[in-house]
Scaffold this motif. Structure first.
Motif, PDB file in Angstrom:
ATOM      1  N   TYR A   7      11.555  92.863  38.367  1.00 61.12           N
ATOM      2  CA  TYR A   7      12.184  92.533  39.638  1.00 61.12           C
ATOM      3  C   TYR A   7      11.362  93.137  40.772  1.00 61.12           C
ATOM      4  CZ  TYR A   7      16.199  91.342  36.760  1.00 61.12           C
ATOM      5  OH  TYR A   7      17.026  90.770  35.829  1.00 61.12           O
ATOM      6  N   PHE A   8      11.205  92.356  41.846  1.00 58.12           N
ATOM      7  CA  PHE A   8      10.467  92.795  43.020  1.00 58.12           C
ATOM      8  C   PHE A   8      11.264  92.439  44.260  1.00 58.12           C
ATOM      9  CE2 PHE A   8       7.482  91.720  39.700  1.00 58.12           C
ATOM     10  CZ  PHE A   8       6.663  92.829  39.654  1.00 58.12           C
ATOM     11  N   THR A   9      11.096  93.244  45.291  1.00 61.18           N
ATOM     12  CA  THR A   9      11.725  92.991  46.585  1.00 61.18           C
ATOM     13  C   THR A   9      10.630  92.934  47.637  1.00 61.18           C
ATOM     14  OG1 THR A   9      13.730  94.154  45.914  1.00 61.18           O
ATOM     15  CG2 THR A   9      13.378  93.869  48.271  1.00 61.18           C
ATOM     16  N   ILE A  10      10.686  91.917  48.499  1.00 65.71           N
ATOM     17  CA  ILE A  10       9.745  91.826  49.603  1.00 65.71           C
ATOM     18  C   ILE A  10      10.529  91.717  50.903  1.00 65.71           C
ATOM     19  CG2 ILE A  10       7.793  90.884  48.334  1.00 65.71           C
ATOM     20  CD1 ILE A  10       8.605  88.123  49.140  1.00 65.71           C
ATOM     21  N   ASN A  11       9.990  92.313  51.951  1.00 63.07           N
ATOM     22  CA  ASN A  11      10.657  92.326  53.248  1.00 63.07           C
ATOM     23  C   ASN A  11       9.728  91.728  54.288  1.00 63.07           C
ATOM     24  OD1 ASN A  11      12.375  92.791  55.352  1.00 63.07           O
ATOM     25  ND2 ASN A  11      12.037  94.989  55.426  1.00 63.07           N
ATOM     26  N   PHE A  12      10.192  90.699  54.977  1.00 63.81           N
ATOM     27  CA  PHE A  12       9.419  90.074  56.048  1.00 63.81           C
ATOM     28  C   PHE A  12       9.999  90.521  57.391  1.00 63.81           C
ATOM     29  CE2 PHE A  12       9.128  86.783  52.625  1.00 63.81           C
ATOM     30  CZ  PHE A  12       7.784  86.966  52.356  1.00 63.81           C
ATOM     31  N   SER A  13       9.183  91.214  58.194  1.00 62.40           N
ATOM     32  CA  SER A  13       9.631  91.635  59.528  1.00 62.40           C
ATOM     33  C   SER A  13       9.373  90.541  60.552  1.00 62.40           C
ATOM     34  CB  SER A  13       8.932  92.934  59.933  1.00 62.40           C
ATOM     35  OG  SER A  13       7.537  92.766  59.906  1.00 62.40           O
ATOM     36  N   ALA A  14       8.600  89.525  60.163  1.00 63.34           N
ATOM     37  CA  ALA A  14       8.372  88.337  60.982  1.00 63.34           C
ATOM     38  C   ALA A  14       8.451  87.130  60.059  1.00 63.34           C
ATOM     39  CB  ALA A  14       7.007  88.411  61.659  1.00 63.34           C
ATOM     40  N   ASP A  15       8.776  85.983  60.605  1.00 67.55           N
ATOM     41  CA  ASP A  15       8.882  84.768  59.816  1.00 67.55           C
ATOM     42  C   ASP A  15       7.511  84.428  59.221  1.00 67.55           C
ATOM     43  OD1 ASP A  15       9.716  82.413  58.688  1.00 67.55           O
ATOM     44  OD2 ASP A  15      10.009  81.353  60.578  1.00 67.55           O
ATOM     45  N   GLY A  40      17.435  84.795  47.965  1.00 67.47           N
ATOM     46  CA  GLY A  40      17.623  85.153  49.365  1.00 67.47           C
ATOM     47  C   GLY A  40      18.086  86.580  49.550  1.00 67.47           C
ATOM     48  N   ASN A  41      18.456  86.910  50.790  1.00 64.10           N
ATOM     49  CA  ASN A  41      18.811  88.279  51.187  1.00 64.10           C
ATOM     50  C   ASN A  41      19.837  88.952  50.287  1.00 64.10           C
ATOM     51  OD1 ASN A  41      17.066  88.434  53.359  1.00 64.10           O
ATOM     52  ND2 ASN A  41      18.532  87.508  54.749  1.00 64.10           N
ATOM     53  N   SER A  42      20.870  88.246  49.911  1.00 58.08           N
ATOM     54  CA  SER A  42      21.938  88.870  49.127  1.00 58.08           C
ATOM     55  C   SER A  42      21.553  89.053  47.665  1.00 58.08           C
ATOM     56  CB  SER A  42      23.204  88.017  49.201  1.00 58.08           C
ATOM     57  OG  SER A  42      23.014  86.812  48.478  1.00 58.08           O
ATOM     58  N   GLY A  43      20.529  88.345  47.225  1.00 49.06           N
ATOM     59  CA  GLY A  43      20.140  88.389  45.822  1.00 49.06           C
ATOM     60  C   GLY A  43      20.946  87.429  44.974  1.00 49.06           C
ATOM     61  N   ALA A  44      21.942  86.754  45.574  1.00 50.72           N
ATOM     62  CA  ALA A  44      22.796  85.843  44.820  1.00 50.72           C
ATOM     63  C   ALA A  44      22.361  84.385  44.959  1.00 50.72           C
ATOM     64  CB  ALA A  44      24.244  85.983  45.272  1.00 50.72           C
ATOM     65  N   LEU A  45      21.813  84.009  46.108  1.00 52.50           N
ATOM     66  CA  LEU A  45      21.427  82.624  46.355  1.00 52.50           C
ATOM     67  C   LEU A  45      19.997  82.376  45.879  1.00 52.50           C
ATOM     68  CD1 LEU A  45      21.988  79.832  47.570  1.00 52.50           C
ATOM     69  CD2 LEU A  45      21.158  80.727  49.756  1.00 52.50           C
ATOM     70  N   THR A  72      14.964  90.428  53.714  1.00 54.08           N
ATOM     71  CA  THR A  72      14.591  90.908  52.398  1.00 54.08           C
ATOM     72  C   THR A  72      14.840  89.820  51.372  1.00 54.08           C
ATOM     73  OG1 THR A  72      15.159  93.155  53.036  1.00 54.08           O
ATOM     74  CG2 THR A  72      15.001  92.720  50.681  1.00 54.08           C
ATOM     75  N   TYR A  73      13.870  89.606  50.515  1.00 54.19           N
ATOM     76  CA  TYR A  73      13.968  88.584  49.483  1.00 54.19           C
ATOM     77  C   TYR A  73      13.678  89.229  48.129  1.00 54.19           C
ATOM     78  CZ  TYR A  73      14.013  85.306  53.338  1.00 54.19           C
ATOM     79  OH  TYR A  73      14.348  84.640  54.477  1.00 54.19           O
ATOM     80  N   HIS A  74      14.141  88.582  47.078  1.00 57.41           N
ATOM     81  CA  HIS A  74      14.042  89.157  45.744  1.00 57.41           C
ATOM     82  C   HIS A  74      13.346  88.184  44.800  1.00 57.41           C
ATOM     83  CE1 HIS A  74      16.844  92.153  47.234  1.00 57.41           C
ATOM     84  NE2 HIS A  74      17.506  91.138  47.751  1.00 57.41           N
TER      85      HIS A  74
END
Length: 76
Positions: A7-15, A40-45, A72-74
């Motif tokens: 599992y990895f998490t990435i965060n975009f501070s700009a589009d 998506g952000n919640s990890g559910a979608l 934040t995306y997963h």
């Protein structure tokens, strides 16, 4: 069947202009049968999934051209 999951998490501070997520053995020839899931952000979608990437099968590739937005995306 190997049940190893990463599992990895990435965060975009700009589009981002676009995103490519790809599995690889690093040797030029893919010998791993992988699956990718992008959430998506919640990890559910679940936003995208891929089991066999075009041209890199049996590895996987997800390509998203644009429109994700900040946040934040997963990846699984």
């Amino acid at each position: 069947v190997n049940a190893d999951e990463d599992y990895f998490t990435i965060n975009f501070s700009a589009d981002p202009a676009g995103v490519i997520i790809e599995t690889s053995t690093g040797s030029g020839a893919c010998t791993l049968d992988t699956r990718l899931y992008f959430y998506g952000n919640s990890g559910a979608l679940q936003l995208a999934t891929n089991d066999q990437g075009a041209g890199i099968s049996p590895c996987s590739r997800i390509t998203i051209a644009s429109g994700l937005g900040t946040g934040t995306y997963h990846i699984k």
